[in-house]
Scaffold this motif. Structure first.
Motif, PDB file in Angstrom:
ATOM      1  N   ARG A  44      -6.907   4.658  -2.138  1.00 36.25           N
ATOM      2  CA  ARG A  44      -6.463   3.870  -2.158  1.00 36.25           C
ATOM      3  C   ARG A  44      -5.142   4.123  -3.524  1.00 36.25           C
ATOM      4  O   ARG A  44      -5.349   4.017  -4.295  1.00 36.25           O
ATOM      5  N   CYS A  91     -11.384  -3.252  -3.054  1.00 37.52           N
ATOM      6  CA  CYS A  91      -9.802  -2.533  -3.507  1.00 37.52           C
ATOM      7  C   CYS A  91      -9.487  -4.681  -2.360  1.00 37.52           C
ATOM      8  O   CYS A  91     -10.472  -5.221  -2.192  1.00 37.52           O
ATOM      9  N   ALA A  92      -8.599  -5.136  -2.756  1.00 36.87           N
ATOM     10  CA  ALA A  92      -8.377  -6.202  -2.776  1.00 36.87           C
ATOM     11  C   ALA A  92      -8.494  -6.768  -1.225  1.00 36.87           C
ATOM     12  O   ALA A  92      -8.546  -7.995  -0.725  1.00 36.87           O
ATOM     13  N   ALA A 203      -7.115  -2.556  -7.948  1.00 37.41           N
ATOM     14  CA  ALA A 203      -5.648  -2.620  -7.905  1.00 37.41           C
ATOM     15  C   ALA A 203      -5.539  -2.433  -9.672  1.00 37.41           C
ATOM     16  O   ALA A 203      -4.307  -2.125 -10.313  1.00 37.41           O
ATOM     17  N   TYR A 228      -0.490  -8.510  -4.586  1.00 33.04           N
ATOM     18  CA  TYR A 228      -2.093  -8.540  -5.062  1.00 33.04           C
ATOM     19  C   TYR A 228      -1.990 -10.006  -5.312  1.00 33.04           C
ATOM     20  O   TYR A 228      -2.446 -10.269  -6.591  1.00 33.04           O
TER      21      TYR A 228
HETATM   22 MO    MO Z   1      -6.213  -1.842  -3.839  1.00 33.79          MO
END
Ligand code: MO
Ligand code: MTE
Length: 372
Positions: A44, A91-92, A203, A228
């Motif tokens: 990412r 990842c979110a 993140a 986020y």
């Molecule tokens: Mo992410």
């Protein structure tokens, strides 16, 4: 082309954007191994991958009273004990594509593979902060801010922060990692040094780490302040107020089915259902329930691997369920995990829909046909 210097990538990755490079592990490969191979680990990137010369690399750590510590890679390796942690990064936006089927959202169309598990090796952030002159305790609210060496065209670096308490806690296992699965960090994953914050949204695990600073405020970065974060399904792009919601740190309980895949045709007889389950904050997964009939009846899956130390379950559990399936049946396979705090996943994604498509952790549903 600012991306011309990006590294070569494994052709098996499922690409969701090329510039910047974003790609996930194909679902069927996710649970082949407990540790995700480096070349298949999801990537990412928000910006071009910076070219960092390991010889001249310096990590800037801003200590108390204006003192600054500048650490070369060999100093980071030699001055601090090497600590190893097996941790899952998610990842979110993992599973965002399920959310965008309810209503469109802004973000990369991740399937279930924006998650992976590695054995990370590096210095404890705690040791580096104490060496820089900080104490175990600090009165008031403080944050440890990280900056990457990747920057947008205006020169703003990628940045994020975590609360001070997590950063100095011995039990939180936050690393300044220079190794991933026993190898030096790959360029896509932050070479030469990245932060790894176990149990926390991906993140905050800042790659290509250039600067660490302690501040009374969270990171001023766009990705800490204006991204986020989670919102109500009623919030749209006209009404969203990013300052009204906290930055995502610990993630909620998650699980997904990696085999079979949606729409697959499977032979009658014994079916093996496989998947992963994980929760944020070091809360271990205590159970995974699987249904073959859309959630009417349930079985308990068997969890592979070892149970972690309480409160430090940083890695996922892989799970499996074997069940007889009759010829010609239409199955809706469903999984849901339960963590140590008895947190559960919501049954549908509609009520947790949010405009950025983050925190998508509803029961994973996989329709399958059994052949005759
Ligand atoms: Mo992410
Ligand atoms: N760090 C920097 N410097 N730049 C980034 O774009 N992306 C973040 C985080 N750290 C990012 C970063 C996000 S959103 C995630 S999910 C993880 O890195 C992904 O780590 P990976 O690419 O090693 O899987």
């Amino acid at each position: 082309d600012p991306f011309a210097g990006d590294p070569p990538r494994h052709p098996g990755l499922r690409i969701s954007s090329r510039k910047p490079f974003n790609a996930e592990t194909p679902a069927e490969l996710l649970t082949e191994r407990f540790l995700t191979p480096n070349e298949l680990f999801f990537t990412r990137n928000h910006l071009p991958v910076p070219a960092v010369d390991p010889g001249s690399y310096r990590l800037r750590v801003e200590g108390p009273e204006g003192r600054v510590l500048s650490l070369s890679l060999s100093e980071l390796r030699s001055r601090f004990p090497k600590h190893e942690v097996t941790a899952t990064l998610q990842c979110a936006g993992n599973r965002r594509s399920e959310m965008s089927r309810v209503r469109p959202v802004k973000g990369l169309a991740w399937d279930i593979g924006a998650i992976g598990t590695a054995r990370w090796g590096g210095a404890r952030l705690r040791d580096v902060l104490l060496h820089a002159g900080f104490g175990e305790e600090r009165d008031g609210e403080w944050h440890v801010c990280f900056e990457g060496l990747d920057a947008d065209p205006g020169g703003a670096p990628y940045g994020a922060s975590i609360p001070y308490g997590r950063a100095v806690s011995a039990g939180a296992d936050v690393l300044l990692a220079y190794e991933m699965n026993g190898e030096e960090l790959p360029r896509d994953h932050g070479f030469p040094v990245r932060v790894v914050v176990p149990g926390v949204v991906g993140a905050r695990s800042v790659k290509w780490l250039g600067r660490v600073a302690v501040s009374a405020a969270e990171s001023p970065s766009h990705w800490q302040q204006n991204d986020y974060k989670g919102f109500s399904p009623c919030v749209d792009w006209d009404s969203v107020d990013y300052s009204s919601a906290p930055a995502i740190q610990e993630l909620p309980v998650q699980s997904a089915i990696t085999h079979p895949r949606p729409g697959a045709a499977v032979p009658p007889g014994e079916l093996t259902v496989k998947g992963y389950a994980w929760s944020g904050g070091g809360r271990d997964v205590v159970r995974v329930d699987v249904s073959l009939d859309g959630g009417r009846t349930w079985s308990v899956a068997s969890l592979a691997g070892e149970r972690a130390a309480p409160g430090r379950a940083w890695a996922w559990r892989l799970w499996e369920l074997r069940a007889p399936v009759p010829a010609g049946a239409q199955l809706e396979i469903v999984c849901k995990a339960v963590d140590r705090s008895y947190n559960v996943q919501p049954d549908t994604v509609g009520p947790i829909w949010n405009l950025r498509g983050v925190l998508s952790n509803a029961w994973h549903r996989v329709p399958v046909t059994v052949t005759r």
